[in-house]
Design an enzyme around this catalytic site. Sequence first.
Site: not given
Length: 831
Positions: A591, A624, A622, A693, A678, A620, A675, A808, A689
């Site tokens: 990013k 999608l 992932a 985005k 971060e 943004v 997990g 993920g 973060d």
Amino acid sequence: MSRNAPALPAAAAAPPCAAHKFGGSSLADASCFRRVAAILATQADPRQLVVVSAMRGTTDALIALADAAVRGDDGWKGAHAALRERHLATTLDLLGADAGATLAWLEHGFAELANLLAALAVLGTPSREAAEAIQGLGEVWSARMLADLLAHDGRACACLDARDVLVVGHGELGAIVDWEASGARYADWRTRHPQPWLVVTGFVARTREGRATVLGRNGSDYSAAIFAALAGASELTLWGDTDGVLSADPRLVPDAIPLAALSYDEACELAYFGAKVIHPQTLTPAIARGLPVRIRNTFRPDHAGTSIGTEPAGDAAQPPVKGLSAVRDLAVLTLEGAGMIGVPGTAERAFGALHAASVSVVMISQGSSEHSICCVVREADAARAEAALRRAFVAELARGEIASVGVAAGISVLAAVGDGMAGQPGVAARLFGALARCGINIRAIAQGASERNISVAVDAADTARALRAAHAAFWLSPQTVSIGVVGPGKVGAALLAQLDAARARLLREHQLDLRVRAVATRALQWLGEAEGAAAWKDSASDGGDLDAFTRHVQAEHLPHALIVDCSASDAVAARYPAWLGAGIHVVTPNKHAGAGPRERWQAIRTASARGARFRYEATVGAGLPVISTLRDLLDTGDELLAAEGIFSGTLAWLFNRYDGSVAFSALVHEAHALGYTEPDPRDDLSGTDVARKLVILAREAGVGIDLADVAVESLVPESLRAASVEEFMHRLSEFDAAIAARHARARDAGRVLRYVARLDRDGRASVGLAELAADHAFAHLRLTDNIVQFTTRRYRDNPLVVQGPGAGPEVTAAGVFADVLRVAATLGARL
Ligand code: ADP
Ligand code: ASP
Ligand code: MG
């Protein structure tokens, strides 16, 4: 091209035979000679005519020997001994106890050669006669060796030294056969040597004055066609080391494919334009008598090879371009000036001057404005050509009517050849488009009226890349993309695995060859070839050097280069403008570029507008389709009124789960263990973060904001911002009460808490906790789902929603991969 029909005397009436030519590569050592004998043994025709080249490398060695002797370099003695040894050892291997006569004959030949070289060394001046006599000796030796082997195998076989029969003169285009004299001598020789099998020396001939000469490099092909004509052969097979004529030089285009059939015209065009597989003059005698020519592979005699003949070889299913060739070591000559406009005869004078200076013109191009004439000549002739033009136009140059005579050296001409190009629109566009997409500048263009050949002059350094790009553009080989991956953490590793798993299928189904050739982390670097990518760690070296990485990815011989940045590094993002500027495509889930300093963002946009692609869908949501959806809306004329959503899988999960029954800090610990966060959960909880985005989306919609313009509500307590990760995790529970109170307040009002990003139509941007109605679309997400809601002029009452797993490694990598494929599609891949 002259296609003089050879006047064939008596020999044409001789019983027909099949003619063959074996090139140097087919005669490299004793096992090669045996292979040739075995191929001949399987031929049906009782009469065989076999023309041979010298053993591989012999002609080069002989030329070097003569040069060394003339220079007085004693090194020729060692080289002479090595050449002698190679011929004797091969003969001994082939003939064993029966080798005596052949060995003695060879010894005599090598002794004569040594005398000639010693004489040259004394004279110290180059002599064309001596040079040509020496150059052709390799064929004299190899022919005798093969003939003796065939005789040894029990064949009735004669050996003809072409210097006893073939008479040639030398013209501008090379050797000119004296058909009458040669035909008579051949017929006469044959009456004295009637054996059904005949081995003939290629390459060598004699001038009318009786001097030994040669037919030019690669001339054995021509010899074969000449002797096939003299013998009245029914077909001619040129045996080499490729499966026929390939769609391009395999040394430059490893994906080149064998062509099943070519018309004579196509074969001539390819040969003239540098396809070394056939000597350009070879086809003239064949065409004159409709002799079918085949090109086959000695090392794979079961492969049908290429047939060259009178039949038009194109059919509708075939690509319009059959093959590509390239000629190097050329120069562009340009004559420019307003005084040429409308003046008849300028071109004639220019080319007349070049002709008078014995400069052969490879390609001509004149703009219809007549302001300039440009032609391509051999680099070695360039200075002479320039001087000739300056002399011819001395008056015009003095009067300023001709402004300049320019020479640019270091040029290659690439030719696309195919009968199917005639009358087909779009062929030139496809060629030019392919070159443009890999950033290759075209210096001059020519297309003949036959439309069988389009030629372009490019810088020599671009030759291989241009050939490969054009080759792929005409579907002759896959679109090849050289890929480098920076920073393979979880997403990068998943991407490498996905690329590896999809590679064979993309190649098979879409003719797309994605080659991962470099991987760099901060600590390790691997530069290699695609085959080694899966095990890159095993051969990685220490320390990343992104300059070396970049050079390797943008290999000269591969048409397209693409870097995938899976790091979260600002320093890597800072390289994008330079990468894009150099024509390297960039794809990233990082990013930092999209949300970083606006000048840098602008530099990236500007560089990418010039050609190389920049794609960042996975920054943004992932995998999608968030950015592409927004782009489609805007590109079709819609207007963004607001964008809202939950952009963090981590924060989505935390607030979906948080109902007050379990402490918020305990959920953070759980998410950390799963997990979902971060390594330092504050990177998620701080909201930065999410803010990044939002900046990316805002900029995509033309709202020029910076990270600092976003009002961010951080969920990291002030007093823990500077703490270590351990201390932060340990003390987070101190703040549970505050968040529990906010939750209770919302719940009492029948609402839920969600961490939401918002951009309104005035460009105001904020991210933070919001109390939403219990039936709000954002209130019912699952797990780490992201959601983005675009309110636009068209989607005003009922916003357009994109929703799904938004975090993920697997889905993020798939988002990156999809971008890679989109870039490939713009390069011409059929996806
Ligand atoms: P030979 O010794 O058999 O005459 P050459 O070395 O003269 O062989 O020429 C054959 C070589 O030409 C091939 O090995 C190949 O590397 C090169 N070549 C260049 N262009 C083509 C092409 N279009 N098709 C096949 N080979 C080509
Ligand atoms: N031996 C010669 C050369 O190397 C001729 C040939 O091989 O065709 O050029
Ligand atoms: Mg050859």
